[in-house]
Enzyme design. Structure first.
Site, PDB file in Angstrom:
ATOM      1  N   ASP A   1       0.838  -0.993   0.251  1.00 48.16           N
ATOM      2  CA  ASP A   1       0.096  -0.282  -0.131  1.00 48.16           C
ATOM      3  C   ASP A   1       0.866   0.584  -0.197  1.00 48.16           C
ATOM      4  OD1 ASP A   1      -2.260   1.874   0.269  1.00 48.16           O
ATOM      5  OD2 ASP A   1      -3.238   0.350   2.243  1.00 48.16           O
ATOM      6  N   ASP A   2       1.110   1.946  -1.176  1.00 45.57           N
ATOM      7  CA  ASP A   2       1.453   3.488  -1.056  1.00 45.57           C
ATOM      8  C   ASP A   2       2.554   3.089  -0.622  1.00 45.57           C
ATOM      9  OD1 ASP A   2      -1.230   4.574  -0.718  1.00 45.57           O
ATOM     10  OD2 ASP A   2      -0.484   5.749   1.090  1.00 45.57           O
TER      11      ASP A   2
ATOM     12  N   CYS B   1      -5.805   3.377  -3.904  1.00 48.72           N
ATOM     13  CA  CYS B   1      -6.371   2.320  -3.302  1.00 48.72           C
ATOM     14  C   CYS B   1      -7.380   1.809  -3.880  1.00 48.72           C
ATOM     15  CB  CYS B   1      -6.279   2.099  -1.503  1.00 48.72           C
ATOM     16  SG  CYS B   1      -7.095   3.554  -0.559  1.00 48.72           S
TER      17      CYS B   1
ATOM     18  N   ARG C   1      -8.346  -2.163  -5.801  1.00 48.09           N
ATOM     19  CA  ARG C   1      -8.077  -3.125  -5.159  1.00 48.09           C
ATOM     20  C   ARG C   1     -10.107  -3.782  -5.892  1.00 48.09           C
ATOM     21  NH1 ARG C   1      -5.134  -3.202  -0.320  1.00 48.09           N
ATOM     22  NH2 ARG C   1      -4.299  -1.021  -0.778  1.00 48.09           N
TER      23      ARG C   1
ATOM     24  N   LYS D   1      -5.762  -6.000   4.144  1.00 47.03           N
ATOM     25  CA  LYS D   1      -6.945  -4.620   3.802  1.00 47.03           C
ATOM     26  C   LYS D   1      -8.399  -4.847   2.827  1.00 47.03           C
ATOM     27  CE  LYS D   1      -7.035   0.280   1.706  1.00 47.03           C
ATOM     28  NZ  LYS D   1      -5.214   1.268   1.424  1.00 47.03           N
TER      29      LYS D   1
ATOM     30  N   HIS E   1     -11.294  -2.813   1.941  1.00 42.88           N
ATOM     31  CA  HIS E   1     -11.374  -1.495   1.575  1.00 42.88           C
ATOM     32  C   HIS E   1     -12.331  -1.261   0.113  1.00 42.88           C
ATOM     33  CE1 HIS E   1      -9.447   2.457   1.575  1.00 42.88           C
ATOM     34  NE2 HIS E   1     -11.346   3.054   2.072  1.00 42.88           N
TER      35      HIS E   1
ATOM     36  N   HIS F   1       1.358   2.514   3.635  1.00 39.89           N
ATOM     37  CA  HIS F   1       0.365   3.851   4.124  1.00 39.89           C
ATOM     38  C   HIS F   1       0.400   4.176   5.326  1.00 39.89           C
ATOM     39  CE1 HIS F   1      -3.192   5.627   3.704  1.00 39.89           C
ATOM     40  NE2 HIS F   1      -3.700   4.916   2.339  1.00 39.89           N
TER      41      HIS F   1
ATOM     42  N   ASP G   1      -0.634  -0.851  -4.762  1.00 42.53           N
ATOM     43  CA  ASP G   1      -1.813  -0.638  -5.440  1.00 42.53           C
ATOM     44  C   ASP G   1      -1.848   0.776  -6.175  1.00 42.53           C
ATOM     45  OD1 ASP G   1      -1.242   1.124  -3.205  1.00 42.53           O
ATOM     46  OD2 ASP G   1      -3.760   1.378  -1.720  1.00 42.53           O
ATOM     47  N   ASN G   2      -0.519   1.879  -5.503  1.00 41.13           N
ATOM     48  CA  ASN G   2      -0.746   3.002  -6.575  1.00 41.13           C
ATOM     49  C   ASN G   2       0.970   3.394  -5.828  1.00 41.13           C
ATOM     50  OD1 ASN G   2      -2.797   3.972  -4.054  1.00 41.13           O
ATOM     51  ND2 ASN G   2      -0.667   4.584  -3.601  1.00 41.13           N
TER      52      ASN G   2
ATOM     53  N   LYS H   1       0.330   9.406  -5.829  1.00 37.66           N
ATOM     54  CA  LYS H   1      -1.046   8.694  -5.968  1.00 37.66           C
ATOM     55  C   LYS H   1      -2.402   9.543  -6.674  1.00 37.66           C
ATOM     56  CE  LYS H   1      -3.805   6.947  -1.786  1.00 37.66           C
ATOM     57  NZ  LYS H   1      -3.131   6.769  -0.546  1.00 37.66           N
TER      58      LYS H   1
END
Length: 570
Positions: A36-37, A74, A78, A131, A133, A228, A329-330, A407
């Site tokens: 993540d991130d 994010c 997903r 996660k 989301h 993240h 994710d990004n 992002k």
């Protein structure tokens, strides 16, 4: 004689069929790992200085993709990853809110299916950790139709919402029940840390599967929240990075840039985008370097957990025929959460103690369970449970080396992700360790999983027509063959793009003009060709508009809500 003739014919038939029978490998286990991130260059095997030996080893024994893409944020990522559709087609063109339009419901719709829903009828056991989301329904008493167990997963441990404390994550859920990390009868570590909890449950599910379900293949979706914000990491991990970032933004970027060229991830004559942040002007360097040290430690800890997962597969004799994907994710996140200029005057404020068994839903809590205030602001050293701070734009620019933006955006810095694929039984030995430069997208993961599993993607589910998947199987690419050329599309918050071979059409939201780049020559998007390639520009604008119309993107600006919509892009 007749019997001998029959035996001879049977032997001849077996001899003819034997090669074909041997060529059909058993269904592989599939593990899909997402962080993540993180930025394009954070991993060691993508040029970074962060220690990721386990992911580096998977890359060395597998294939790295140098031009794989996510959606820049994010929730849409997903949704796209799980369904094989563009995010608006799955109902999540933005985040977890309903904007009154089918492309922006903030909830997976009933015209899509997840990878787990596709693989389970093919004989797979399905496990989810981390996660989720992809639903706006994130309270224990609310609807659960889009919680993991209702979307094809047999077991789940993780958080229904996105960000939160790594020491006390909100919306923590086991299977279909929200729990507190401190009142969980099944998991009682000496020290709770969410990254470890995700890794530990992945190990647990694999071990239990090997004991009770080894005759079946499994699919596992591992979605870490590292790295993240908030910058939360264990001190023994942070200590390994003490002083590593004292040289500042530009020096770290240049070192990564040189390693990426040496590795072949970018061309020898590639350019580096502008460095954001002036190290000489940073007043509190101890605080600024601490932010990046903690960020690195979060990734390090995740890599340690991935190492435990791989070791468990080896121990169970499963690694050879397990397809492992790792992606992000990004791009690196420039959001300034907790980085305001004026820190609190006192950290002595306290609150009532929160019960250990209480369920909390906060993304940014104001206190810890023992009543301490959660602090934000410059000078508050990140890492522990009672702070909540992001690492900031300048370090995000380092993470995204050599690309532009972050992002949210669909320039390369926002949507470029590593993709590591490791599958000893399915990737030829001569292909292992190589870099594949063909463009790929999240939509391709569903197609790849269905392909290797021999699963049938359904035309309908629960009486509803299911949209055809948008992606292409990456299996030929993994074997060193070409995949069919196609157009790839993006839209997020009005930021939009189209990739056609080497050409990329891209624009920022807010009515900014279209830009055009030749990515083969200009990956850092430094030389806009819109004026010199006007005919190509117009053709690609028309193609993007047609896609946006069919993919539930329009009207452009719907993500803002009814009062702020724009009719369409020009």
């Amino acid at each position: 004689m007749p019997n001998r003739l029959l035996l001879s014919l049977a032997s001849l038939t077996l001899a003819i069929l034997a090669p074909a029978l041997q060529a059909a490998p058993p269904q592989p286990n599939i593990i899909l790992i997402m962080s993540d991130d993180m930025g394009f260059s954070d991993l060691g095997c993508y040029g970074g200085e962060i220690e990721t030996p386990n992911l580096d080893k998977l890359a060395k024994g597998g294939v790295r993709l140098s031009q794989f893409y996510n959606t820049g944020r994010c929730c849409p990522t997903r949704a796209s990853l799980l369904t094989g559709l563009y995010p608006h087609q799955a109902g999540i063109g933005h985040m977890m809110e309903d904007r009154g339009h089918d492309g922006y419901r903030g909830d997976l719709n009933d015209r899509c299916v997840t990878i787990a829903q596709v693989l389970r009828p093919a004989g797979y056991r399905t496990y989810g950790v981390g996660k989720w989301h992809v639903t706006r329904h994130a309270v224990a008493e609310g609807p659960k139709h889009n919680w993991p167990l209702h979307r094809g997963f047999d077991r789940f441990y993780g958080t229904i919402t996105g960000a939160g404390s790594f020491y006390d994550p909100g919306t923590l859920t086991r299977d279909d029940t929200m729990i507190s990390p401190f009142n969980d009868p099944e998991y009682k570590p000496e020290r709770y840390y969410y990254t470890d909890a995700i890794s530990d449950h992945a190990v647990r599910y694999i071990t239990e599967h090997a004991s009770a379900q080894k005759d079946k293949p499994f699919f596992m979706y591992m979605a870490y929240t590292a790295a993240h914000w908030p910058m939360h990491a264990l001190e023994e991990d942070v200590a390994r990075y003490k002083g590593k970032y004292d040289v500042g933004y530009e020096s770290v970027r240049q070192a990564r840039f040189a390693r990426m060229k040496e590795m072949g991830l970018i061309s020898k004559d590639a350019e580096l985008s502008r460095t954001v942040g002036d190290w000489s002007a940073v007043k509190d360097r101890a605080w600024e370097t601490r932010c990046m040290e903690v960020f690195a430690a979060m990734i390090d800890r995740m890599d340690q957990g991935i190492g435990r997962v791989v070791s468990t597969l080896e121990k169970q004799g499963m690694l050879e025929n397990t397809l492992i994907f790792f992606l992000q994710d990004n791009g690196g996140c420039q959001e300034g959460i907790g980085r305001q200029a004026n820190p609190p005057k006192s950290n002595e404020q306290t609150y009532p103690v929160i019960a250990q068994d209480a369920i909390h839903l906060d993304v940014i809590p104001k206190q810890t369970r023992d009543g301490k205030a959660v602090l934000q602001g410059q000078g508050i050293m990140p890492g522990g449970p009672n702070d909540y701070i992001a690492y900031g734009e300048a370090w995000a620019n380092v993470s995204n080396t050599p690309h532009r933006e972050y992002k949210h955006f669909v320039h390369e810095g926002g949507i470029s992700t590593p993709l590591i694929a490791h599958w000893p039984a399915g990737i030829p030995a001569e292909r292992q360790g190589q870099i594949a430069s063909e463009p790929g997208h999240l939509i391709d993961i569903m197609a790849t999983c269905a392909d290797v599993a021999g699963a049938t993607y359904p035309q309908e589910a629960n009486g509803k027509a299911i949209q055809p998947m948008e992606g292409t199987s990456l299996v030929p690419m993994l074997k060193g063959q070409e995949i069919a050329k196609r157009l790839l599309y993006w839209e997020h918050e009005g930021n939009r793009a189209l990739r056609d071979g080497p050409w990329k059409l891209v624009a920022k939201g807010g009515g900014k003009p279209w830009e055009l780049y030749n990515i083969d020559e200009d990956r850092a998007e430094q030389h806009d060709r819109a004026a010199s390639e006007s005919a190509r520009l117009e053709t690609m604008k028309t193609q993007w508009q047609a896609w946006a119309a069919r993919a539930n993107v329009l009207p452009l600006g719907t993500w803002k809500g009814d009062k702020n919509r724009k009719s369409a892009t020009k």
